[in-house]
Design a protein around this motif. Structure first.
Motif, short mmCIF file in Angstrom:
data_model
loop_
_atom_site.label_atom_id
_atom_site.label_comp_id
_atom_site.label_asym_id
_atom_site.label_seq_id
_atom_site.Cartn_x
_atom_site.Cartn_y
_atom_site.Cartn_z
N ASN A 95 0.54 8.55 -3.98
CA ASN A 95 -0.83 8.58 -3.46
C ASN A 95 -1.70 7.43 -3.97
O ASN A 95 -2.89 7.61 -4.22
CB ASN A 95 -1.51 9.92 -3.79
N LEU A 96 -1.10 6.25 -4.11
CA LEU A 96 -1.90 5.08 -4.47
C LEU A 96 -2.68 4.60 -3.25
O LEU A 96 -2.32 4.90 -2.11
CB LEU A 96 -0.98 3.96 -4.97
N PHE A 97 -3.73 3.84 -3.50
CA PHE A 97 -4.51 3.25 -2.41
C PHE A 97 -3.77 2.00 -1.94
O PHE A 97 -3.74 0.99 -2.65
CB PHE A 97 -5.92 2.91 -2.88
N ALA A 98 -3.21 2.07 -0.74
CA ALA A 98 -2.33 1.00 -0.26
C ALA A 98 -3.04 -0.34 -0.10
O ALA A 98 -2.42 -1.41 -0.22
CB ALA A 98 -1.70 1.41 1.07
N HIS A 99 -4.36 -0.31 0.17
CA HIS A 99 -5.10 -1.55 0.42
C HIS A 99 -5.64 -2.18 -0.85
O HIS A 99 -6.29 -3.24 -0.79
CB HIS A 99 -6.26 -1.27 1.38
N LEU A 100 -5.40 -1.56 -2.01
CA LEU A 100 -5.87 -2.09 -3.28
C LEU A 100 -4.71 -2.59 -4.12
O LEU A 100 -3.60 -2.04 -4.04
CB LEU A 100 -6.63 -1.02 -4.07
N THR A 101 -4.96 -3.61 -4.94
CA THR A 101 -3.93 -4.08 -5.86
C THR A 101 -3.70 -3.04 -6.96
O THR A 101 -4.47 -2.07 -7.09
CB THR A 101 -4.35 -5.40 -6.52
N VAL A 102 -2.68 -3.26 -7.75
CA VAL A 102 -2.39 -2.38 -8.87
C VAL A 102 -3.60 -2.29 -9.80
O VAL A 102 -4.03 -1.19 -10.18
CB VAL A 102 -1.15 -2.90 -9.65
N LEU A 103 -4.17 -3.43 -10.15
CA LEU A 103 -5.33 -3.43 -11.05
C LEU A 103 -6.50 -2.68 -10.43
O LEU A 103 -7.18 -1.88 -11.10
CB LEU A 103 -5.74 -4.87 -11.38
N GLU A 104 -6.75 -2.91 -9.13
CA GLU A 104 -7.85 -2.23 -8.45
C GLU A 104 -7.63 -0.73 -8.37
O GLU A 104 -8.58 0.06 -8.48
CB GLU A 104 -8.04 -2.82 -7.05
N LYS A 119 -1.55 -7.84 -9.86
CA LYS A 119 -2.04 -8.42 -8.60
C LYS A 119 -1.21 -7.97 -7.39
O LYS A 119 -1.54 -8.32 -6.26
CB LYS A 119 -2.03 -9.95 -8.70
N ASN A 120 -0.15 -7.21 -7.65
CA ASN A 120 0.68 -6.73 -6.55
C ASN A 120 0.03 -5.55 -5.85
O ASN A 120 -0.81 -4.84 -6.42
CB ASN A 120 2.06 -6.30 -7.07
N TYR A 121 0.46 -5.31 -4.61
CA TYR A 121 0.04 -4.13 -3.85
C TYR A 121 1.14 -3.07 -3.97
O TYR A 121 2.31 -3.41 -4.22
CB TYR A 121 -0.22 -4.49 -2.39
N PRO A 122 0.81 -1.79 -3.78
CA PRO A 122 1.82 -0.74 -3.91
C PRO A 122 3.08 -0.98 -3.10
O PRO A 122 4.19 -0.68 -3.56
CB PRO A 122 1.06 0.51 -3.43
N SER A 123 2.95 -1.53 -1.91
CA SER A 123 4.13 -1.76 -1.06
C SER A 123 5.09 -2.77 -1.66
O SER A 123 6.25 -2.86 -1.24
CB SER A 123 3.69 -2.24 0.32
#
Length: 250
Positions: free
Chosen positions: A97-106, A141-145
């Motif tokens: 359930n991570l926010f897909a449009h946000l980076t790991v840090l965000e 800086k990566n995204y969940p995907s």
């Protein structure tokens, strides 16, 4: 930290929890095991009022969950009050359930800023500390995907910890992972347990329950069939139902 007294929950006339009594002491790890449909995840979701229990009492840190008592009657708290309560209880789901449009840090900073009112700089510093703890600071800086399932789950744990919860709930946190990724998530959870975090864990990982948990509860058809010290319960189950369950999962 958590006390369930006669907790009941039904869906469409089907009783999922049938008067559950349970205690989780501060600083301890409690594992809930049992077959699918036994009520484990429902009980966990009732603890932070994602599900409303129908009867009985649920208390976290001495306070009723989702309700307040006035003149001998229970009244549900308003959404703002419930959200304030829920912010003190971290929850890690099966599917990250991570926010897909946000980076790991965000993902790890957004709750701190929007819910807790922490400054962006403070939130970033705290997020990096937690990503370091779960071994993912290089992925900020990566995204969940762009992450493996195990990495996503470790970000989810960091995100929950960023809210400084007094209680952590884990709903089968490794069930959606490939077998080789399970260990990296369990290692983070073991580190949390050793640091004194109060944890409720719904799991099928019997070795984790045996090694880490202070108390084990076996649920079946909405009832706690057996409970106790994990090594003793798993080595010498007293109920035929638990013996049958363990023969399939061990």
């Amino acid at each position: 930290m958590v006390q369930a007294i006669g907790v009941c929950k039904s869906y469409g006339g089907v009783e999922v929890l049938k008067g559950v009594n349970l205690t989780v002491n501060r600083g301890e790890v409690t594992c809930l095991i049992g077959p699918s449909g036994s009520g484990k995840s429902t009980l966990l979701r009732c603890v932070n009022h994602l599900e409303k229990h129908d009867a009985g009492e649920l208390l976290v840190d001495g306070n009723l969950v989702g309700y307040e008592e006035r003149d001998g009657k229970l009244y549900e708290r308003n959404d703002k009050q419930i959200c304030r309560e829920r912010a003190q209880i971290g929850m890690v789901f099966q599917r990250f359930n991570l926010f897909a449009h946000l980076t790991v840090l965000e993902n790890v900073t957004v709750g701190q800023v929007k819910v807790r009112g922490v400054s962006a700089d403070q939130a970033t510093t705290r997020a990096r500390e937690l990503l370091e703890r779960v071994g993912l600071v290089a992925k900020e800086k990566n995204y969940p995907s762009q992450l493996s399932g195990g990495q996503q789950q470790r970000v989810a744990i960091a995100r929950a910890l960023a809210m400084d919860p007094k209680l952590m709930l884990f709903d089968e946190p490794t069930s959606a992972l490939d077998p080789e990724l399970v260990g990296e998530v369990l290692d983070v959870m073991k580190d949390l347990a050793q640091s004194g975090m109060t944890m409720m864990v719904v799991t099928h990982e019997m070795n984790f329950a045996r090694e880490v948990a202070d108390t084990l509860y076996f649920l079946d058809h909405g009832v706690i069939e057996e409970s106790g010290e994990p090594r003793e319960v798993l080595a010498h189950p007293s109920s035929e139902r638990l013996r049958s369950f363990l023969s399939k999962v061990l």
